[in-house]
Design an enzyme around this catalytic site. Structure first.
Site, PDB file in Angstrom:
ATOM      1  N   PHE A 129      42.033 116.561  81.275  1.00  0.00           N
ATOM      2  CA  PHE A 129      43.188 116.333  82.133  1.00  0.00           C
ATOM      3  C   PHE A 129      43.980 117.822  81.720  1.00  0.00           C
ATOM      4  CE2 PHE A 129      47.652 115.108  81.353  1.00  0.00           C
ATOM      5  CZ  PHE A 129      47.963 114.324  82.638  1.00  0.00           C
TER       6      PHE A 129
ATOM      7  N   GLY B  90      54.371 121.825  75.492  1.00  0.00           N
ATOM      8  CA  GLY B  90      53.599 120.756  74.953  1.00  0.00           C
ATOM      9  C   GLY B  90      54.491 119.377  75.264  1.00  0.00           C
ATOM     10  N   SER B  91      55.451 119.154  74.459  1.00  0.00           N
ATOM     11  CA  SER B  91      56.252 117.961  74.768  1.00  0.00           C
ATOM     12  C   SER B  91      57.209 118.313  76.130  1.00  0.00           C
ATOM     13  CB  SER B  91      57.385 117.645  73.557  1.00  0.00           C
ATOM     14  OG  SER B  91      56.650 117.388  72.621  1.00  0.00           O
TER      15      SER B  91
ATOM     16  N   ARG C  45      48.545 105.503  78.192  1.00  0.00           N
ATOM     17  CA  ARG C  45      48.847 105.378  76.984  1.00  0.00           C
ATOM     18  C   ARG C  45      48.694 104.287  76.031  1.00  0.00           C
ATOM     19  NH1 ARG C  45      53.998 106.618  78.564  1.00  0.00           N
ATOM     20  NH2 ARG C  45      54.446 108.656  78.767  1.00  0.00           N
TER      21      ARG C  45
ATOM     22  N   ARG D  32      33.585  96.467  44.538  1.00  0.00           N
ATOM     23  CA  ARG D  32      34.002  97.246  43.477  1.00  0.00           C
ATOM     24  C   ARG D  32      34.666  96.739  42.236  1.00  0.00           C
ATOM     25  NH1 ARG D  32      34.067 102.276  40.767  1.00  0.00           N
ATOM     26  NH2 ARG D  32      36.070 103.163  40.293  1.00  0.00           N
TER      27      ARG D  32
ATOM     28  N   GLY E  82      40.381 104.579  46.442  1.00  0.00           N
ATOM     29  CA  GLY E  82      40.527 105.425  45.150  1.00  0.00           C
ATOM     30  C   GLY E  82      39.825 106.767  45.415  1.00  0.00           C
ATOM     31  N   GLY E  83      39.315 107.205  44.400  1.00  0.00           N
ATOM     32  CA  GLY E  83      38.620 108.197  44.349  1.00  0.00           C
ATOM     33  C   GLY E  83      37.615 108.548  45.421  1.00  0.00           C
TER      34      GLY E  83
ATOM     35  N   GLU F 157      49.005 112.865  73.985  1.00  0.00           N
ATOM     36  CA  GLU F 157      49.647 112.082  75.185  1.00  0.00           C
ATOM     37  C   GLU F 157      50.862 111.873  74.936  1.00  0.00           C
ATOM     38  OE1 GLU F 157      46.898 109.343  77.195  1.00  0.00           O
ATOM     39  OE2 GLU F 157      44.985 110.227  76.347  1.00  0.00           O
TER      40      GLU F 157
ATOM     41  N   THR G 262      53.789 112.934  71.764  1.00  0.00           N
ATOM     42  CA  THR G 262      54.082 112.891  70.333  1.00  0.00           C
ATOM     43  C   THR G 262      54.946 111.442  70.406  1.00  0.00           C
ATOM     44  OG1 THR G 262      56.179 113.963  70.292  1.00  0.00           O
ATOM     45  CG2 THR G 262      54.143 115.134  69.744  1.00  0.00           C
TER      46      THR G 262
END
Lengths: 308, 381
Positions: free
Chosen positions: B122, B130-131, B242, B267, B339-340, B363, B365
């Site tokens: 498309f 853009g917008s 959308r 964990r 976490g890490g 598609e 913002t």
């Protein structure tokens, strides 16, 4: 079109009777190969339970899946059919090759036949009868052979019979070769590649422990396939819809040309009398401390045992 | 939650889930790192008939229902949003033909879409449009029986991989948005080339390229609908498409939640699994609730579109807006729960977080979605 003409030209060169464009269709040999693929339902679990009375698998209450090794046979059967259709697309049309999946098992084994249909198998046949229960590989291959003879009477010549390498539960790998023996057909195991397809022979590569071997196998034949031969596809939406409503042919012992004492437990030459896991006694000892201490302790221990 | 799917819809979910689990998950990390277009997976999706979901039955498809498409997109997105983007972007590329194409155009192009033999793209966005889609500069001038296209399209998903492109170009610059028209351009047309492949934050398995038109001549019959209908076709297309972006968002968010639950249970910290901490439990509960709300909104909007309703802009925008904001929040929380580990590329959630961001951008913002929703509210009040 060029390809058709060159084929036509080659035939003339080889001294065959002159052909016209009008009749080349009749002279071109159509590849028409009906394929049977033998599949089995196995417990979809690692916790396999054995009936202590009969020493056969308890299937009730356990979700069943298509034997993973058989999925490669199903995929290869469908691919061979697609290759034949592709070859036919180059200008020739003929009767379509069919792929028939056959399984022996309880009524719910119908599910794995539907699964096979969803990935491209045309016909599903279920051999289901109380009298077939408890069959060893000999009785199984005998029953399958009889059913394949019956398939030939109903659907035409069967040129290729595909099996998985072995099953996940029984693990024998015997049914394929025994089936070939029962049908008096050549058998090739561990096939890793179907190299060439023709009406009269297949060129096949098989995988051995340390080498590949290439064979020209005359048809009809029985082959069992190795795991690496393909990557089984995901069912298509149209296939899944077709599988849902596809009729499944069910044959009982009375539909086959067999006597009840030739099949099932009574037709079996072998009977498993005990299944157990070997008991291994292992003594272990864990050394602690820093590396030097551990090495010291280990050395002493090994010396005391007379290992070093 | 049970959405009472029909047997056929359950099959769509099963098949798309199988593709995600068996074909996508094992390679998604590699596709992301190498920024590789997933040719083999697209073939698998095509063979499974999932492209046929975009197309009405009379043109070789399986119905063309947005809800069915959303179900497939959601499952594929659980595997990899980049792969799902390549799938959905093809549908987006063909939608203008489905919505406004002539009978001849539908017959010519849609069966190849349904079979997945050809991909589409498309082409609306430009460097300076853009917008503000009405600011497009690509021009199309009628010369005899041909239109001559000049200009550049930017950030086009499936650019270079697609065979069929629906391109928006100005046929009358004096009329502004009403001077835009939509054209079908086939790959390989002289004067049509591709610019560089973009390097992206996420959805790196999808391909994004510039489309360059230099005196590109296309037959007059490749005009979709009439001259001047371009902007309307673009809006109608995006209104329908959308909810599928919403479905992508729901899919990636659900995958992040599933990974988080699995991780939280295994964990251990302070001698117990972290899932025993109420702080983690509440995060998981919020994530699950938000995802379910997003899913319900996406499904409702998709079903409304499939019912043939006319006023779909606001519902469609709400589905995209809410679901994509949820996806961003949920994937950030997933990284936090890990976490890490979550920050490390060895674990899948950082990719999900990078991927999720695009659903708030492409598609339209989320700021544009709010404009659409507000304009609907104020117009109908």
């Amino acid at each position: 079109m060029r390809q058709i003409l060159s084929q036509f030209g080659t035939d003339c060169d080889s001294g065959a009777a002159p052909r016209t464009m009008e009749n080349w269709y009749e002279h071109r040999e159509m590849i028409e190969i009906n394929i049977v693929v033998c599949i089995k339902q196995v417990p979809g679990t690692t916790e396999i339970k054995i009936d202590p009375q009969t020493n056969t698998l308890i299937r009730e209450g356990i979700e069943s899946i298509i034997n993973p090794f058989d999925t490669y046979a199903v995929e290869e059967a469908v691919r061979i059919k697609e290759r034949i259709a592709q070859q036919s697309k180059e200008g020739f049309s003929g009767p379509e090759s069919k792929v028939i999946a056959i399984t022996m098992g309880p009524p719910q084994a119908e599910n794995i036949l539907r699964e096979a249909i969803s990935v491209g198998v045309d016909i599903g046949v279920l051999l289901s009868d109380r009298a077939l229960a408890g069959a060893d590989t000999l009785a199984t291959s005998f029953t399958l052979a009889k059913a394949i003879r019956k398939l030939e009477r109903e659907f035409g010549k069967i040129s290729l019979i595909l099996c998985g390498r072995q099953t996940l539960d029984g693990d024998t790998g015997q049914v394929g070769p025994e089936l070939a023996q029962q049908l008096n057909l050549p058998c090739l195991g561990y096939v890793i590649e179907v190299m060439e397809i023709d009406n009269k022979y297949f060129k096949l590569k098989r995988l051995m422990e340390d080498r590949y071997e290439v064979f020209r196998v005359p048809l009809p034949a029985v082959i069992s396939v190795s795991k690496g031969i393909n990557e089984p596809r995901v069912p298509s939406l149209r296939g899944a819809m077709r599988a849902k409503s596809a009729p499944i042919t069910v044959w009982r012992v009375s539909d086959l040309d067999v006597k009840s004492e030739e099949v099932g437990l009574s037709g079996s030459a072998t009977q498993v009398i005990k299944v157990f896991s070997p008991h291994i006694e292992r003594q272990s000892e864990i050394f602690t401390g820093d590396v030097d201490t551990q090495v010291e302790k280990l050395t002493q221990k090994l010396q005391s045992l007379g290992v070093v | 939650m049970d959405y009472f799917l029909s047997d056929e819809q359950k099959m769509i979910v099963d098949i798309a889930r199988k593709i995600a689990q068996e074909k996508i998950v094992p390679v998604r990390k590699e596709l992301d790192e190498k920024e590789e277009f997933p040719h083999e997976i697209i073939k698998e999706i095509a063979r499974a008939d999932l492209f046929a979901l975009f197309v009405p039955e009379e043109y070789g498809g399986l119905g063309g229902r947005i809800f069915d498409v959303c179900l497939a997109v959601e499952e594929l997105s659980k595997g990899c949003l980049g792969v799902a983007t390549s799938y959905a972007a093809s549908g987006l590329g063909f939608l203008p033909i489905i919505i406004s194409g002539s009978e001849e155009q539908k017959k010519k192009y849609l069966s190849d879409l349904a079979s997945g033999k050809k991909l589409a793209a498309f082409g609306l966005t430009e460097p300076d449009a853009g917008s503000d889609a009405s600011a497009i500069r690509t021009s199309a001038v009628l010369d005899g029986d041909e239109y001559v296209l000049n200009g550049t399209k930017q950030w086009i998903s499936n650019g270079g991989e697609a065979d069929i492109y629906t391109i928006f170009a100005m046929t009358d610059k004096t009329k502004g948005a009403r001077g835009a028209s939509t054209f079908i351009v086939e790959k390989g047309t002289p004067g049509f080339s591709f610019g560089k492949k973009e390097e992206k934050l996420g959805i790196r398995a999808s391909v994004t390229r510039e489309l360059i038109f230099e005196n590109c001549r296309i037959p007059r019959e490749n005009l979709i609908s009439r001259e001047g209908m371009g902007f309307i076709i673009a809006m109608r297309t995006l209104d329908k498409a959308r909810p599928a972006v919403g479905a992508q968002a729901v899919g990636v968010a659900q995958a992040a939640l599933d990974e988080s639950i699995k991780f939280a249970k295994t964990r251990h910290q302070f001698g117990v699994s972290i899932s025993s901490f109420q702080s983690i439990q509440h995060m998981l509960a919020d994530m699950a609730t938000q995802i379910e709300a997003a899913r319900a909104l996406v499904y409702a909007a998709a079903k409304m579109i499939d019912s043939g309703a006319k006023e779909i802009s606001a519902a469609s925008s709400m589905a995209k807006l809410f679901a994509s904001d949820v996806a961003m929040k949920v994937t950030i929380d997933a990284v936090q729960i890990f976490g890490g580990y979550g920050y490390m590329r060895e674990y899948p959630v950082e990719k999900m977080m990078r991927d999720a961001k695009i659903t708030q951008i492409y598609e339209g913002t989320n700021q544009i979605q709010r404009n659409i929703i507000a304009s609907h509210l104020l117009k109908s009040a």
